[in-house]
Motif scaffolding. Sequence first.
Motif, PDB file in Angstrom:
ATOM      1  N   ALA B 164       0.842  -1.203   0.000  1.00  0.00           N
ATOM      2  CA  ALA B 164       0.000   0.000   0.000  1.00  0.00           C
ATOM      3  C   ALA B 164       0.872   1.246   0.000  1.00  0.00           C
ATOM      4  CB  ALA B 164      -0.914  -0.010   1.229  1.00  0.00           C
ATOM      5  N   ASN B 165       1.935   1.189   0.772  1.00  0.00           N
ATOM      6  CA  ASN B 165       2.883   2.297   0.855  1.00  0.00           C
ATOM      7  C   ASN B 165       3.489   2.602  -0.507  1.00  0.00           C
ATOM      8  OD1 ASN B 165       3.724   4.062   2.819  1.00  0.00           O
ATOM      9  ND2 ASN B 165       5.631   2.977   3.203  1.00  0.00           N
ATOM     10  N   THR B 166       3.908   1.535  -1.220  1.00  0.00           N
ATOM     11  CA  THR B 166       4.501   1.693  -2.545  1.00  0.00           C
ATOM     12  C   THR B 166       3.505   2.341  -3.503  1.00  0.00           C
ATOM     13  OG1 THR B 166       5.796  -0.305  -2.190  1.00  0.00           O
ATOM     14  CG2 THR B 166       5.635   0.487  -4.456  1.00  0.00           C
ATOM     15  N   MET B 167       2.275   1.825  -3.499  1.00  0.00           N
ATOM     16  CA  MET B 167       1.258   2.366  -4.405  1.00  0.00           C
ATOM     17  C   MET B 167       0.991   3.829  -4.103  1.00  0.00           C
ATOM     18  SD  MET B 167      -1.558  -0.600  -5.084  1.00  0.00           S
ATOM     19  CE  MET B 167      -1.431  -1.795  -3.793  1.00  0.00           C
ATOM     20  N   PHE B 168       1.007   4.165  -2.817  1.00  0.00           N
ATOM     21  CA  PHE B 168       0.749   5.543  -2.410  1.00  0.00           C
ATOM     22  C   PHE B 168       1.872   6.463  -2.864  1.00  0.00           C
ATOM     23  CE2 PHE B 168      -1.580   8.438   0.263  1.00  0.00           C
ATOM     24  CZ  PHE B 168      -0.657   9.344   0.740  1.00  0.00           C
ATOM     25  N   GLU B 169       3.121   6.026  -2.604  1.00  0.00           N
ATOM     26  CA  GLU B 169       4.260   6.892  -2.905  1.00  0.00           C
ATOM     27  C   GLU B 169       4.514   7.033  -4.399  1.00  0.00           C
ATOM     28  OE1 GLU B 169       7.424   5.369  -0.512  1.00  0.00           O
ATOM     29  OE2 GLU B 169       6.671   6.343   1.308  1.00  0.00           O
ATOM     30  N   LYS B 170       4.372   5.934  -5.139  1.00  0.00           N
ATOM     31  CA  LYS B 170       4.632   5.998  -6.586  1.00  0.00           C
ATOM     32  C   LYS B 170       3.406   6.409  -7.373  1.00  0.00           C
ATOM     33  CE  LYS B 170       8.671   3.806  -6.080  1.00  0.00           C
ATOM     34  NZ  LYS B 170       9.880   4.561  -5.940  1.00  0.00           N
ATOM     35  N   LYS B 171       2.292   6.612  -6.690  1.00  0.00           N
ATOM     36  CA  LYS B 171       1.036   7.029  -7.306  1.00  0.00           C
ATOM     37  C   LYS B 171       0.611   6.060  -8.407  1.00  0.00           C
ATOM     38  CE  LYS B 171       1.998  11.993  -6.565  1.00  0.00           C
ATOM     39  NZ  LYS B 171       2.322  11.853  -5.165  1.00  0.00           N
ATOM     40  N   ILE B 172       0.665   4.779  -8.097  1.00  0.00           N
ATOM     41  CA  ILE B 172       0.204   3.788  -9.071  1.00  0.00           C
ATOM     42  C   ILE B 172      -0.925   2.974  -8.438  1.00  0.00           C
ATOM     43  CG2 ILE B 172       2.331   3.601 -10.392  1.00  0.00           C
ATOM     44  CD1 ILE B 172       3.134   1.253  -8.726  1.00  0.00           C
ATOM     45  N   ASN B 173      -1.691   2.291  -9.302  1.00  0.00           N
ATOM     46  CA  ASN B 173      -2.877   1.605  -8.818  1.00  0.00           C
ATOM     47  C   ASN B 173      -2.727   0.109  -8.676  1.00  0.00           C
ATOM     48  OD1 ASN B 173      -4.299   3.999  -8.724  1.00  0.00           O
ATOM     49  ND2 ASN B 173      -4.933   3.829 -10.855  1.00  0.00           N
ATOM     50  N   ARG B 174      -1.649  -0.439  -9.199  1.00  0.00           N
ATOM     51  CA  ARG B 174      -1.510  -1.903  -9.104  1.00  0.00           C
ATOM     52  C   ARG B 174      -0.041  -2.295  -9.062  1.00  0.00           C
ATOM     53  NH1 ARG B 174      -2.756   0.133 -13.219  1.00  0.00           N
ATOM     54  NH2 ARG B 174      -4.996  -0.098 -12.887  1.00  0.00           N
ATOM     55  N   LEU B 175       0.198  -3.451  -8.472  1.00  0.00           N
ATOM     56  CA  LEU B 175       1.548  -3.990  -8.415  1.00  0.00           C
ATOM     57  C   LEU B 175       1.494  -5.439  -8.862  1.00  0.00           C
ATOM     58  CD1 LEU B 175       2.677  -2.790  -4.876  1.00  0.00           C
ATOM     59  CD2 LEU B 175       3.592  -1.976  -7.049  1.00  0.00           C
ATOM     60  N   PRO B 176       2.162  -5.756  -9.986  1.00  0.00           N
ATOM     61  CA  PRO B 176       2.262  -7.176 -10.321  1.00  0.00           C
ATOM     62  C   PRO B 176       3.103  -7.860  -9.238  1.00  0.00           C
ATOM     63  CG  PRO B 176       2.897  -5.777 -12.186  1.00  0.00           C
ATOM     64  CD  PRO B 176       2.803  -4.889 -10.979  1.00  0.00           C
ATOM     65  N   VAL B 177       2.698  -9.082  -8.893  1.00  0.00           N
ATOM     66  CA  VAL B 177       3.438  -9.804  -7.858  1.00  0.00           C
ATOM     67  C   VAL B 177       4.283 -10.855  -8.555  1.00  0.00           C
ATOM     68  CG1 VAL B 177       3.236 -11.125  -5.729  1.00  0.00           C
ATOM     69  CG2 VAL B 177       1.489  -9.433  -6.319  1.00  0.00           C
ATOM     70  N   VAL B 178       5.578 -10.823  -8.292  1.00  0.00           N
ATOM     71  CA  VAL B 178       6.476 -11.730  -9.006  1.00  0.00           C
ATOM     72  C   VAL B 178       7.276 -12.601  -8.053  1.00  0.00           C
ATOM     73  CG1 VAL B 178       6.669 -10.152 -10.959  1.00  0.00           C
ATOM     74  CG2 VAL B 178       8.348 -10.029  -9.094  1.00  0.00           C
ATOM     75  N   GLY B 179       7.735 -13.717  -8.588  1.00  0.00           N
ATOM     76  CA  GLY B 179       8.629 -14.584  -7.820  1.00  0.00           C
ATOM     77  C   GLY B 179      10.063 -14.109  -7.999  1.00  0.00           C
ATOM     78  N   ALA B 180      11.026 -14.897  -7.484  1.00  0.00           N
ATOM     79  CA  ALA B 180      12.426 -14.501  -7.547  1.00  0.00           C
ATOM     80  C   ALA B 180      12.919 -14.371  -8.984  1.00  0.00           C
ATOM     81  CB  ALA B 180      13.276 -15.522  -6.792  1.00  0.00           C
ATOM     82  N   ASP B 181      12.296 -15.141  -9.896  1.00  0.00           N
ATOM     83  CA  ASP B 181      12.735 -15.117 -11.300  1.00  0.00           C
ATOM     84  C   ASP B 181      12.007 -14.047 -12.104  1.00  0.00           C
ATOM     85  OD1 ASP B 181      10.658 -18.035 -12.145  1.00  0.00           O
ATOM     86  OD2 ASP B 181      10.231 -16.142 -11.133  1.00  0.00           O
ATOM     87  N   ARG B 182      11.267 -13.189 -11.422  1.00  0.00           N
ATOM     88  CA  ARG B 182      10.508 -12.112 -12.040  1.00  0.00           C
ATOM     89  C   ARG B 182       9.333 -12.609 -12.886  1.00  0.00           C
ATOM     90  NH1 ARG B 182      11.765  -6.671 -11.370  1.00  0.00           N
ATOM     91  NH2 ARG B 182      10.501  -5.394 -12.760  1.00  0.00           N
ATOM     92  N   ARG B 183       8.982 -13.870 -12.688  1.00  0.00           N
ATOM     93  CA  ARG B 183       7.797 -14.385 -13.379  1.00  0.00           C
ATOM     94  C   ARG B 183       6.577 -14.028 -12.546  1.00  0.00           C
ATOM     95  NH1 ARG B 183      10.194 -19.287 -14.953  1.00  0.00           N
ATOM     96  NH2 ARG B 183      10.826 -19.214 -17.154  1.00  0.00           N
TER      97      ARG B 183
END
Lengths: 178, 203
Positions: B164-183
């Motif tokens: 939530a903090n990231t979305m607030f600070e970067k003013k974005i609405n979504r965050l893709p969730v990735v594993g260690a391999d960026r998949r």
Amino acid sequence: MKYFSKMKGTTHSPPKVGATEILWSWIGSFLGIALVAYINYEFLGDSDFLMIIGSFGASAVLIYGAIRSPLAQPRNLIGGHVLSAIIGVVFYQILSTEPWLASSLAVSTSIAVMHATKTLHPPGGATALIAIIGSDKIHSLGFLYVLVPVASGALVMLVVALLVNNIPSTRRYPEFWI
Amino acid sequence: MKPDSANVCIPVEISEDDIVEAMKAIPGYLDITTGDFKELYQAAFAHAVQRLTETVTVGDVMITNVVSADLHTPLKDVARLMAQKRVSGVPIVDEDGRVVGVVSETDFLSHMAGEGVRSFMEVIASCLTGSQCLAVPIEAMTAEGVMSSPAIVSSAHDSVFAAANTMFEKKINRLPVVGADRRMVGIVSRSDVLRYSLPKAVS
């Protein structure tokens, strides 16, 4: 000084209860004490036994008048009275020659033990004290005091509490058993 | 003054009167003073806030059936996909399923209406005042051309609070969730955080 400023108090008395609560507190305590007192005077009158002691008046306040309190729950009622009775008789037996010391040790030790066993019940302090103060009839019971009147009287009052406290829709008892 | 970080503490201003009124509504004798109750309540509340912000993870609230598009997907297909699935943004993945960017409504707008235009109302205002309206043609572009890159992502182990903090600070609405391999393993959006944060009805 910080020590004396602690005596000022920080808050105020909680609000008064409603009329229904007062009524049912009255009914429950009347029936509970009536039963133990009746057994005491009508059945045990001439015998060496009793069914009522002063601390039951105090228990009635809790188990009929403040039924949500952790101090009024069955574990506390039975546990508190029984443990305190045992401790009271122990100190009477070893220190009857110094009743002031026996009294203070009995009450304070009962409180400590009740705290440690989560059975804190204010009338327990009275039960322990009564073992020291007497009457003579109580002194002569020795450890039997723990069963009659203490445990049995407390159980009779508990049954009345379970039956009467749950009658009104606004009340329920107990909050917990363990 | 608007706080510039989501790290604000909501004070619990429960008053003794609130407590007295609540006590009056409960029929029995409550063996606690208003002062002690207030102290207990504030400590319990702080404990709950800590528990909720730090122990619930993105993995607990994310959506796993994610609507996404490939790098080389033509923009009109991306737009149709977003319209159909009713999402305001899609993660963009490469051939290996790695998240490389995000295309959102804002990205469409800024490419269609000219540099620096990032809001729908700016476009409407521009159209209504008779100036150039959605003049820049983007039909031939692919997702790669308009996406915001690199994608700001989250991991399933992050706390919801951090996301939530990231979305607030970067003013974005979504965050893709990735594993260690960026998949990609899921996506968490503002509405997922909101849905999680709203108090459940008291039963």
